[in-house]
Structures are given as structure tokens and as C-alpha cells.
Design a protein around this motif. Structure first.
Motif, PDB file in Angstrom:
ATOM      1  N   VAL A 137       0.854  -1.181   0.000  1.00 19.33           N
ATOM      2  CA  VAL A 137       0.000   0.000   0.000  1.00 19.33           C
ATOM      3  C   VAL A 137       0.889   1.230   0.000  1.00 19.33           C
ATOM      4  O   VAL A 137       1.664   1.444   0.934  1.00 19.33           O
ATOM      5  CB  VAL A 137      -0.937   0.023   1.229  1.00 19.33           C
ATOM      6  CG1 VAL A 137      -1.846   1.249   1.179  1.00 19.33           C
ATOM      7  CG2 VAL A 137      -1.764  -1.261   1.298  1.00 19.33           C
ATOM      8  N   ARG A 138       0.802   1.979  -1.094  1.00 20.13           N
ATOM      9  CA  ARG A 138       1.651   3.162  -1.281  1.00 20.13           C
ATOM     10  C   ARG A 138       3.121   2.805  -1.047  1.00 20.13           C
ATOM     11  O   ARG A 138       3.848   3.456  -0.271  1.00 20.13           O
ATOM     12  CB  ARG A 138       1.180   4.304  -0.369  1.00 20.13           C
ATOM     13  CG  ARG A 138      -0.204   4.845  -0.772  1.00 20.13           C
ATOM     14  CD  ARG A 138      -0.725   5.896   0.171  1.00 20.13           C
ATOM     15  NE  ARG A 138      -1.160   5.312   1.436  1.00 20.13           N
ATOM     16  CZ  ARG A 138      -2.343   4.705   1.620  1.00 20.13           C
ATOM     17  NH1 ARG A 138      -3.203   4.627   0.619  1.00 20.13           N
ATOM     18  NH2 ARG A 138      -2.671   4.198   2.796  1.00 20.13           N
ATOM     19  N   ASP A 139       3.551   1.697  -1.715  1.00 17.56           N
ATOM     20  CA  ASP A 139       4.933   1.194  -1.724  1.00 17.56           C
ATOM     21  C   ASP A 139       5.402   0.651  -0.379  1.00 17.56           C
ATOM     22  O   ASP A 139       6.600   0.420  -0.186  1.00 17.56           O
ATOM     23  CB  ASP A 139       5.901   2.295  -2.201  1.00 17.56           C
ATOM     24  CG  ASP A 139       5.633   2.695  -3.640  1.00 17.56           C
ATOM     25  OD1 ASP A 139       5.305   1.806  -4.448  1.00 17.56           O
ATOM     26  OD2 ASP A 139       5.741   3.892  -3.944  1.00 17.56           O
ATOM     27  N   ARG A 140       4.492   0.427   0.541  1.00 15.29           N
ATOM     28  CA  ARG A 140       4.862  -0.147   1.839  1.00 15.29           C
ATOM     29  C   ARG A 140       4.122  -1.470   2.012  1.00 15.29           C
ATOM     30  O   ARG A 140       2.907  -1.536   1.842  1.00 15.29           O
ATOM     31  CB  ARG A 140       4.485   0.821   2.974  1.00 15.29           C
ATOM     32  CG  ARG A 140       4.833   0.294   4.369  1.00 15.29           C
ATOM     33  CD  ARG A 140       4.524   1.359   5.418  1.00 15.29           C
ATOM     34  NE  ARG A 140       3.098   1.685   5.457  1.00 15.29           N
ATOM     35  CZ  ARG A 140       2.206   1.021   6.192  1.00 15.29           C
ATOM     36  NH1 ARG A 140       2.586  -0.008   6.948  1.00 15.29           N
ATOM     37  NH2 ARG A 140       0.943   1.383   6.193  1.00 15.29           N
ATOM     38  N   GLU A 141       4.883  -2.523   2.343  1.00 19.66           N
ATOM     39  CA  GLU A 141       4.248  -3.831   2.510  1.00 19.66           C
ATOM     40  C   GLU A 141       3.415  -3.835   3.792  1.00 19.66           C
ATOM     41  O   GLU A 141       3.855  -3.382   4.852  1.00 19.66           O
ATOM     42  CB  GLU A 141       5.281  -4.949   2.570  1.00 19.66           C
ATOM     43  CG  GLU A 141       4.625  -6.329   2.646  1.00 19.66           C
ATOM     44  CD  GLU A 141       5.615  -7.477   2.555  1.00 19.66           C
ATOM     45  OE1 GLU A 141       5.174  -8.639   2.642  1.00 19.66           O
ATOM     46  OE2 GLU A 141       6.839  -7.214   2.404  1.00 19.66           O
ATOM     47  N   VAL A 142       2.195  -4.366   3.669  1.00 18.39           N
ATOM     48  CA  VAL A 142       1.268  -4.445   4.793  1.00 18.39           C
ATOM     49  C   VAL A 142       0.872  -5.911   4.978  1.00 18.39           C
ATOM     50  O   VAL A 142       0.555  -6.609   4.004  1.00 18.39           O
ATOM     51  CB  VAL A 142       0.013  -3.584   4.542  1.00 18.39           C
ATOM     52  CG1 VAL A 142      -0.965  -3.710   5.702  1.00 18.39           C
ATOM     53  CG2 VAL A 142       0.406  -2.127   4.311  1.00 18.39           C
ATOM     54  N   ALA A 143       0.887  -6.368   6.215  1.00 19.59           N
ATOM     55  CA  ALA A 143       0.567  -7.766   6.501  1.00 19.59           C
ATOM     56  C   ALA A 143      -0.943  -7.986   6.527  1.00 19.59           C
ATOM     57  O   ALA A 143      -1.693  -7.192   7.102  1.00 19.59           O
ATOM     58  CB  ALA A 143       1.178  -8.169   7.834  1.00 19.59           C
ATOM     59  N   LYS A 188     -11.380  -4.227   8.712  1.00 16.16           N
ATOM     60  CA  LYS A 188      -9.938  -4.433   8.832  1.00 16.16           C
ATOM     61  C   LYS A 188      -9.222  -4.115   7.521  1.00 16.16           C
ATOM     62  O   LYS A 188      -8.121  -3.534   7.525  1.00 16.16           O
ATOM     63  CB  LYS A 188      -9.652  -5.870   9.262  1.00 16.16           C
ATOM     64  CG  LYS A 188     -10.062  -6.164  10.709  1.00 16.16           C
ATOM     65  CD  LYS A 188      -9.751  -7.603  11.082  1.00 16.16           C
ATOM     66  CE  LYS A 188     -10.101  -7.887  12.534  1.00 16.16           C
ATOM     67  NZ  LYS A 188      -9.835  -9.298  12.903  1.00 16.16           N
ATOM     68  N   LEU A 189      -9.830  -4.501   6.408  1.00 15.45           N
ATOM     69  CA  LEU A 189      -9.229  -4.174   5.113  1.00 15.45           C
ATOM     70  C   LEU A 189      -9.116  -2.666   4.926  1.00 15.45           C
ATOM     71  O   LEU A 189      -8.080  -2.156   4.473  1.00 15.45           O
ATOM     72  CB  LEU A 189     -10.065  -4.769   3.972  1.00 15.45           C
ATOM     73  CG  LEU A 189     -10.029  -6.279   3.762  1.00 15.45           C
ATOM     74  CD1 LEU A 189     -10.819  -6.656   2.510  1.00 15.45           C
ATOM     75  CD2 LEU A 189      -8.606  -6.797   3.637  1.00 15.45           C
ATOM     76  N   ARG A 190     -10.172  -1.959   5.290  1.00 20.64           N
ATOM     77  CA  ARG A 190     -10.145  -0.503   5.135  1.00 20.64           C
ATOM     78  C   ARG A 190      -9.077   0.131   6.012  1.00 20.64           C
ATOM     79  O   ARG A 190      -8.394   1.073   5.601  1.00 20.64           O
ATOM     80  CB  ARG A 190     -11.520   0.077   5.475  1.00 20.64           C
ATOM     81  CG  ARG A 190     -12.554  -0.153   4.387  1.00 20.64           C
ATOM     82  CD  ARG A 190     -13.932   0.266   4.836  1.00 20.64           C
ATOM     83  NE  ARG A 190     -14.898   0.225   3.736  1.00 20.64           N
ATOM     84  CZ  ARG A 190     -16.199   0.174   3.908  1.00 20.64           C
ATOM     85  NH1 ARG A 190     -16.708   0.170   5.132  1.00 20.64           N
ATOM     86  NH2 ARG A 190     -17.009   0.122   2.866  1.00 20.64           N
ATOM     87  N   GLU A 191      -8.910  -0.389   7.222  1.00 17.71           N
ATOM     88  CA  GLU A 191      -7.903   0.153   8.118  1.00 17.71           C
ATOM     89  C   GLU A 191      -6.503  -0.004   7.541  1.00 17.71           C
ATOM     90  O   GLU A 191      -5.617   0.825   7.765  1.00 17.71           O
ATOM     91  CB  GLU A 191      -7.987  -0.547   9.479  1.00 17.71           C
ATOM     92  CG  GLU A 191      -9.239  -0.179  10.277  1.00 17.71           C
ATOM     93  CD  GLU A 191      -9.384  -0.998  11.545  1.00 17.71           C
ATOM     94  OE1 GLU A 191      -8.606  -1.968  11.718  1.00 17.71           O
ATOM     95  OE2 GLU A 191     -10.284  -0.698  12.352  1.00 17.71           O
ATOM     96  N   LYS A 192      -6.293  -1.068   6.762  1.00 17.09           N
ATOM     97  CA  LYS A 192      -4.965  -1.333   6.204  1.00 17.09           C
ATOM     98  C   LYS A 192      -4.766  -0.703   4.824  1.00 17.09           C
ATOM     99  O   LYS A 192      -3.633  -0.405   4.440  1.00 17.09           O
ATOM    100  CB  LYS A 192      -4.735  -2.835   6.115  1.00 17.09           C
ATOM    101  CG  LYS A 192      -4.692  -3.516   7.478  1.00 17.09           C
ATOM    102  CD  LYS A 192      -4.466  -5.015   7.370  1.00 17.09           C
ATOM    103  CE  LYS A 192      -4.388  -5.648   8.755  1.00 17.09           C
ATOM    104  NZ  LYS A 192      -4.110  -7.107   8.698  1.00 17.09           N
ATOM    105  N   ALA A 247      -6.230   5.574   3.290  1.00 21.11           N
ATOM    106  CA  ALA A 247      -5.606   6.697   3.992  1.00 21.11           C
ATOM    107  C   ALA A 247      -6.573   7.245   5.033  1.00 21.11           C
ATOM    108  O   ALA A 247      -6.173   7.663   6.118  1.00 21.11           O
ATOM    109  CB  ALA A 247      -5.220   7.788   2.989  1.00 21.11           C
ATOM    110  N   ASP A 248      -7.860   7.211   4.703  1.00 18.38           N
ATOM    111  CA  ASP A 248      -8.918   7.637   5.623  1.00 18.38           C
ATOM    112  C   ASP A 248     -10.019   6.577   5.604  1.00 18.38           C
ATOM    113  O   ASP A 248     -10.901   6.600   4.742  1.00 18.38           O
ATOM    114  CB  ASP A 248      -9.485   8.991   5.191  1.00 18.38           C
ATOM    115  CG  ASP A 248     -10.613   9.469   6.106  1.00 18.38           C
ATOM    116  OD1 ASP A 248     -10.853   8.824   7.153  1.00 18.38           O
ATOM    117  OD2 ASP A 248     -11.259  10.481   5.767  1.00 18.38           O
ATOM    118  N   PRO A 249      -9.976   5.591   6.532  1.00 19.69           N
ATOM    119  CA  PRO A 249     -10.962   4.500   6.529  1.00 19.69           C
ATOM    120  C   PRO A 249     -12.406   4.958   6.607  1.00 19.69           C
ATOM    121  O   PRO A 249     -13.307   4.249   6.155  1.00 19.69           O
ATOM    122  CB  PRO A 249     -10.572   3.689   7.780  1.00 19.69           C
ATOM    123  CG  PRO A 249      -9.130   3.992   7.989  1.00 19.69           C
ATOM    124  CD  PRO A 249      -8.964   5.435   7.590  1.00 19.69           C
ATOM    125  N   SER A 250     -12.646   6.138   7.169  1.00 18.23           N
ATOM    126  CA  SER A 250     -14.016   6.643   7.263  1.00 18.23           C
ATOM    127  C   SER A 250     -14.521   7.168   5.923  1.00 18.23           C
ATOM    128  O   SER A 250     -15.720   7.403   5.748  1.00 18.23           O
ATOM    129  CB  SER A 250     -14.106   7.750   8.313  1.00 18.23           C
ATOM    130  OG  SER A 250     -13.317   8.870   7.924  1.00 18.23           O
TER     131      SER A 250
END
Length: 230
Positions: A150-156, A203-207, A210-213
Motif C-alpha cells: 500500500v503506497r509502496d509499503r508492505e502491509v501484513a 480491517k481491510l479498510r484500516e490497512k 488513507a482515511d478509513p471513514s
């Protein structure tokens, strides 16, 4: 399990059709008006739709026309109208088959299976080989290694989170209900609860977001389900 929709206002006939299809391993939804049937057919992902022509409200002809404009799902007409002009009109509006009442339930199931097999062959020819990597704006999903960036950063992501994300991202701009997502990802035999879908979407939105809301990837369509936008 293959899910079909039966739109038939005669309750006895609708239940007979449902029973025969369920005996043959299908999952069946029933509705009894044209407007309700069209709404369900457009919102959900059915493999086949069976339509009576003489429906209250929106008739089967108009339903067939609107559904064919939106989807390539096989449409089978089952109707007491047996004039040639009725059949020609239905075929011109996009129906794939036409069966007159009274009919053999076994023949109806056999014809449905034949159309499903034909559509699967056509889709197999149309669909290109699935890409091992999905790129959507700032999101990159490596399907082979099951890694997400996500935006070039690996997210688990957990196994279920990844499965859900992969499914939604490979079916962009389509609406899936919670029930459909639960069936696709967790399976009908799972001991889980359908509420887990809502939890995993959050949980997907949180990861991802940029703004889960204010989600940009996974939209909620109130009363219908979720849609992955591209």
C-alpha cells in the motif's frame, strides 16, 4: 454452489422449480414480482435466471430486456404463452431459451445445466489468463507470493483478509452482498458468522485506506453490499 434466481408469480410452480433445482445441487432464490426480481438479479451474482413472462408489475419481457442490457447471465423463459410471436419476442430481448407450461421439471434442470456449461465455455475463451499482480492506484497485490503493498509499503494481511481482498479486487465494480462474500470466502459449511464479513471489511479498510471513514477502494452500498472500485 451454483446460485440461480427464479422469478415466478405462481407459488406452486415456483416451489416445484426450486425443489428440483435444489435436489440437483443448486442454491435457489425465489421472488414473485418482476420489479423485485430485476432488483435481485442486478444486485447479486447469479449463474442463471428463470423468468415467467406474465408477472405482476414489471412483465417478463421488460425484465429480460433490462437484465440483458446489464449482464450476460443466461436467461430461461418459462411461460404459459406458447405462440411463436411470444418466443420470437423473448429471444429478441435476450432470452437464451424458452419453455412452455406445463413443462417437465427434469427437462428444465437439464436445459439449465446445458446453458450454464455453454456460458462457462464462452467465458473461458473470453477471459485472459489471470495476472499474478494487481495494481490499482497506490495498491499492489502480488497474488503469487500473497503480499500486499500500500503506497509502496508492505502491509501484513491474514489469510482470510487476503482472500477477501483478492476476490473483491478481481471482480471490480461489482456489488456483492455479505451473504455472497461469506459463501465465497468462508464457504457454506463454515462455522463462522456472517457478521465476520463486516469485521473483515473494516480491517481491510484500516490497512488499505488513507482515511478509513472515507473509503476509496471498498464502498458500502447500503442494503446491497460492498463494491471494490477502480
Amino acid at each position: 454452489m451454483t446460485r440461480i434466481l427464479i422469478i415466478e408469480d405462481e407459488t406452486t410452480i415456483a416451489q416445484l422449480e426450486r425443489d428440483y433445482f435444489e435436489l440437483n445441487g443448486f442454491s435457489v432464490d425465489l421472488c414473485h414480482t418482476g420489479s423485485e426480481g430485476l432488483k435481485l438479479a442486478l444486485q447479486r451474482d447469479y449463474s442463471l435466471v428463470i423468468v415467467d413472462l406474465q408477472l405482476p408489475g414489471l412483465d417478463g419481457y421488460e425484465l429480460c430486456r433490462r437484465l440483458r442490457e446489464a449482464k450476460e447471465v443466461p436467461i430461461l423463459i418459462v411461460s404459459a404463452k406458447n405462440e411463436e410471436i411470444d418466443k420470437i419476442r423473448a429471444f429478441n430481448l435476450g432470452a437464451d431459451d424458452y419453455i412452455t407450461k406445463p413443462f417437465s421439471p427434469s427437462e428444465l434442470v437439464a436445459r439449465a445445466k446445458a446453458h450454464l456449461a455453454r456460458y462457462e465455455r464462452l467465458l473461458a475463451k473470453k477471459e485472459p489468463k489471470a495476472s499474478e499482480e494487481i495494481r490499482i492506484r497506490g495498491l499492489r497485490i502480488d497474488r503469487a507470493s500473497r503480499r500486499v503493498y500500500v503506497r509502496d509499503r508492505e502491509v501484513a494481511f491474514t489469510t482470510r483478509e487476503f482472500d477477501l481482498l483478492e476476490f473483491l479486487s478481481t471482480h471490480p465494480n461489482r456489488v456483492f452482498s455479505k451473504e455472497e462474500l461469506f459463501e465465497r470466502i468462508w464457504g457454506l459449511d463454515s462455522n463462522g458468522d456472517i457478521a465476520t464479513v463486516t469485521v473483515h471489511i473494516r480491517k481491510l479498510r484500516e490497512k488499505l485506506e488513507a482515511d478509513p471513514s472515507n473509503p476509496q477502494y471498498i464502498e458500502t452500498l447500503w442494503g446491497a453490499g460492498y463494491r471494490f472500485t477502480v
